[in-house]
Write an enzyme that holds these catalytic residues in place. Sequence first.
Site, mmCIF file in Angstrom:
data_model
loop_
_atom_site.group_PDB
_atom_site.id
_atom_site.type_symbol
_atom_site.label_atom_id
_atom_site.label_comp_id
_atom_site.label_asym_id
_atom_site.label_seq_id
_atom_site.Cartn_x
_atom_site.Cartn_y
_atom_site.Cartn_z
ATOM 1 N N ARG A 56 0.837 -1.207 0.000
ATOM 2 C CA ARG A 56 0.000 0.000 0.000
ATOM 3 C C ARG A 56 0.872 1.257 0.000
ATOM 4 O O ARG A 56 0.461 2.324 -0.456
ATOM 5 C CB ARG A 56 -0.951 0.002 1.208
ATOM 6 C CG ARG A 56 -2.108 0.996 1.018
ATOM 7 C CD ARG A 56 -3.079 1.015 2.191
ATOM 8 N NE ARG A 56 -2.572 1.757 3.317
ATOM 9 C CZ ARG A 56 -2.560 1.319 4.581
ATOM 10 N NH1 ARG A 56 -2.998 0.119 4.870
ATOM 11 N NH2 ARG A 56 -2.098 2.079 5.548
ATOM 12 N N TYR A 110 -16.684 14.746 -17.478
ATOM 13 C CA TYR A 110 -17.144 13.363 -17.508
ATOM 14 C C TYR A 110 -18.240 13.219 -16.442
ATOM 15 O O TYR A 110 -18.104 13.727 -15.326
ATOM 16 C CB TYR A 110 -15.958 12.442 -17.221
ATOM 17 C CG TYR A 110 -16.323 11.002 -17.017
ATOM 18 C CD1 TYR A 110 -17.076 10.312 -17.964
ATOM 19 C CD2 TYR A 110 -15.917 10.309 -15.886
ATOM 20 C CE1 TYR A 110 -17.410 8.990 -17.779
ATOM 21 C CE2 TYR A 110 -16.237 8.978 -15.691
ATOM 22 C CZ TYR A 110 -16.993 8.328 -16.648
ATOM 23 O OH TYR A 110 -17.327 7.019 -16.454
ATOM 24 N N ASP A 183 -7.858 16.880 -15.883
ATOM 25 C CA ASP A 183 -8.053 15.517 -16.373
ATOM 26 C C ASP A 183 -7.575 15.488 -17.822
ATOM 27 O O ASP A 183 -8.183 16.092 -18.700
ATOM 28 C CB ASP A 183 -9.539 15.142 -16.252
ATOM 29 C CG ASP A 183 -9.806 13.698 -16.638
ATOM 30 O OD1 ASP A 183 -9.053 13.145 -17.460
ATOM 31 O OD2 ASP A 183 -10.792 13.121 -16.132
ATOM 32 N N LYS A 208 -7.918 4.132 -20.618
ATOM 33 C CA LYS A 208 -8.164 4.625 -21.973
ATOM 34 C C LYS A 208 -6.897 4.545 -22.847
ATOM 35 O O LYS A 208 -6.337 3.493 -22.993
ATOM 36 C CB LYS A 208 -8.743 6.036 -21.880
ATOM 37 C CG LYS A 208 -9.915 6.160 -20.893
ATOM 38 C CD LYS A 208 -11.076 5.300 -21.326
ATOM 39 C CE LYS A 208 -12.337 5.331 -20.478
ATOM 40 N NZ LYS A 208 -12.303 5.603 -19.080
HETATM 41 C C1 LIG Z 1 -12.369 11.996 -18.969
HETATM 42 C C2 LIG Z 1 -12.533 10.832 -18.035
HETATM 43 N N1 LIG Z 1 -12.034 10.925 -16.799
HETATM 44 C C3 LIG Z 1 -12.160 9.907 -15.909
HETATM 45 C C4 LIG Z 1 -12.815 8.744 -16.253
HETATM 46 C C5 LIG Z 1 -12.948 7.647 -15.246
HETATM 47 O O1 LIG Z 1 -12.086 6.592 -15.536
HETATM 48 P P1 LIG Z 1 -12.328 5.097 -15.043
HETATM 49 O O2 LIG Z 1 -13.480 4.559 -15.796
HETATM 50 O O3 LIG Z 1 -11.028 4.425 -15.339
HETATM 51 O O4 LIG Z 1 -12.622 5.153 -13.571
HETATM 52 C C6 LIG Z 1 -13.336 8.605 -17.547
HETATM 53 C C7 LIG Z 1 -14.041 7.361 -17.929
HETATM 54 O O5 LIG Z 1 -14.633 7.266 -18.979
HETATM 55 C C8 LIG Z 1 -13.196 9.684 -18.459
HETATM 56 O O6 LIG Z 1 -13.702 9.612 -19.696
#
Ligand SMILES: Cc1ncc(COP(=O)(O)O)c(C=O)c1O
Length: 412
Positions: A56, A110, A183, A208
């Site tokens: 951890r 998102y 992000d 992604k």
């Molecule tokens: C721009 C963006 N940020 C964060 C996330 C969250 O990622 P995760 O699905 O790996 O938790 C996504 C998921 O589609 C996303 O498109």
Amino acid sequence: MKIETKAVHAGDRKRIPGQPTPATTPIVTASSFVHESTATLDRVMGNEEPGWSYSRYGSPTNAALEELLCELEGGAAALACASGMMAVQTAFIAALTDRPKRILAASALYGATTSMLVKIMEPLGVEVAFVDICDLPAVERKIAEWKPGCVILETLSNPLLRVPAIDRIAQPARAVGAAMIVDNTFATPLLVRPLELGANLVVHSLTKFLAGHGDVLGGAIIADAAHAETLRGVSRISGPVLGPFESYLTMRGIKTFVLRMERQCANARRVAQWLNANPAVGHVHFPEGPAHPDADIIARLLPPDLFGAIVTFELKNGGREEVFRFMDALRLVVCGTSLGDVHSLLLYPAMASHRELSPIQRQRQGISDGMVRLCCGIEAVDDIIADLRQALDKSLASAVAVGPLAERQPLQ
Ligand SMILES: Cc1ncc(COP(=O)(O)O)c(C=O)c1O
């Protein structure tokens, strides 16, 4: 070194005294580590000596991935997390630890990030406000008046692909002592490196483009020097860490990420051009060209020929039924709830990424019921276009056969 080279080499080949060095990072599954004396373990646990004690707190496979992520984004510390949303949540905690509990968020994010703000952060007592992040004067005003502890935005907004002026927003944020979280999932460090533009914490859904093969759920935070210690401290206590198998797969994926991303961006450009010329298609959202509302920012912040791999478009006069027919007719493009994989993926925001928002909230964000989001894969672009063409033709033909929606009889 250039990003192509870093993606292949960074983090690998850690020397193990007395043993041959593996050419690529191995998977280390141990949850605890044994040392030659209790005194050594004590020093390792007290951070007086480098090493591993309990996974951890850090582990070899994750550390290699984290070093790679730091190199790609130009950060001082990174943390690999169990999902992108875990990375977002941990970034909020790290940003607000010693700041006012106020988050200023882009109104288009998102869907799960918006939900985290209103369903988790607000009930915990954090004040949350939303702003049109592409309206720079409004953002500057709100930051100066409200003095948030943190500002969160996306490099390319989901799903409309607006491009905020990260560099210009970083200045007023810094002036009031707010941390800026960006992000960077959609853009990836190949297009934009937010820390170089004044951001403090970058988050990714590793799920992604970076992992890239649809077989990893993961996230990451990359911090500037000022937030490195806080991030490590929060992580040691709350333990949001990624497992070693996923870390290994992500590192393996990142080695080809630049090649994949360049191809995916080129495919998206061609697909956007083709969609723009198709009479069955309404508005096409793609961050290229002088007509885009953020054209100046795109020219300043993005490379001249890479605009991301995502194209969002509307079926002309389409709604939920038309979109379902179109999606069911696709043969090559995978209909799913992700993006960034080697295969092309189409998502229906109203059903998936922005499902948790109310219809009014979606409407306010400009997300219509006829809108779909396509992330181009690495396939031959002619095959992607051929699949879109046949699915559009088929869905139009069945719409004519069935007749206008209002005249249809409900099934008995
Ligand atoms: C721009 C963006 N940020 C964060 C996330 C969250 O990622 P995760 O699905 O790996 O938790 C996504 C998921 O589609 C996303 O498109």
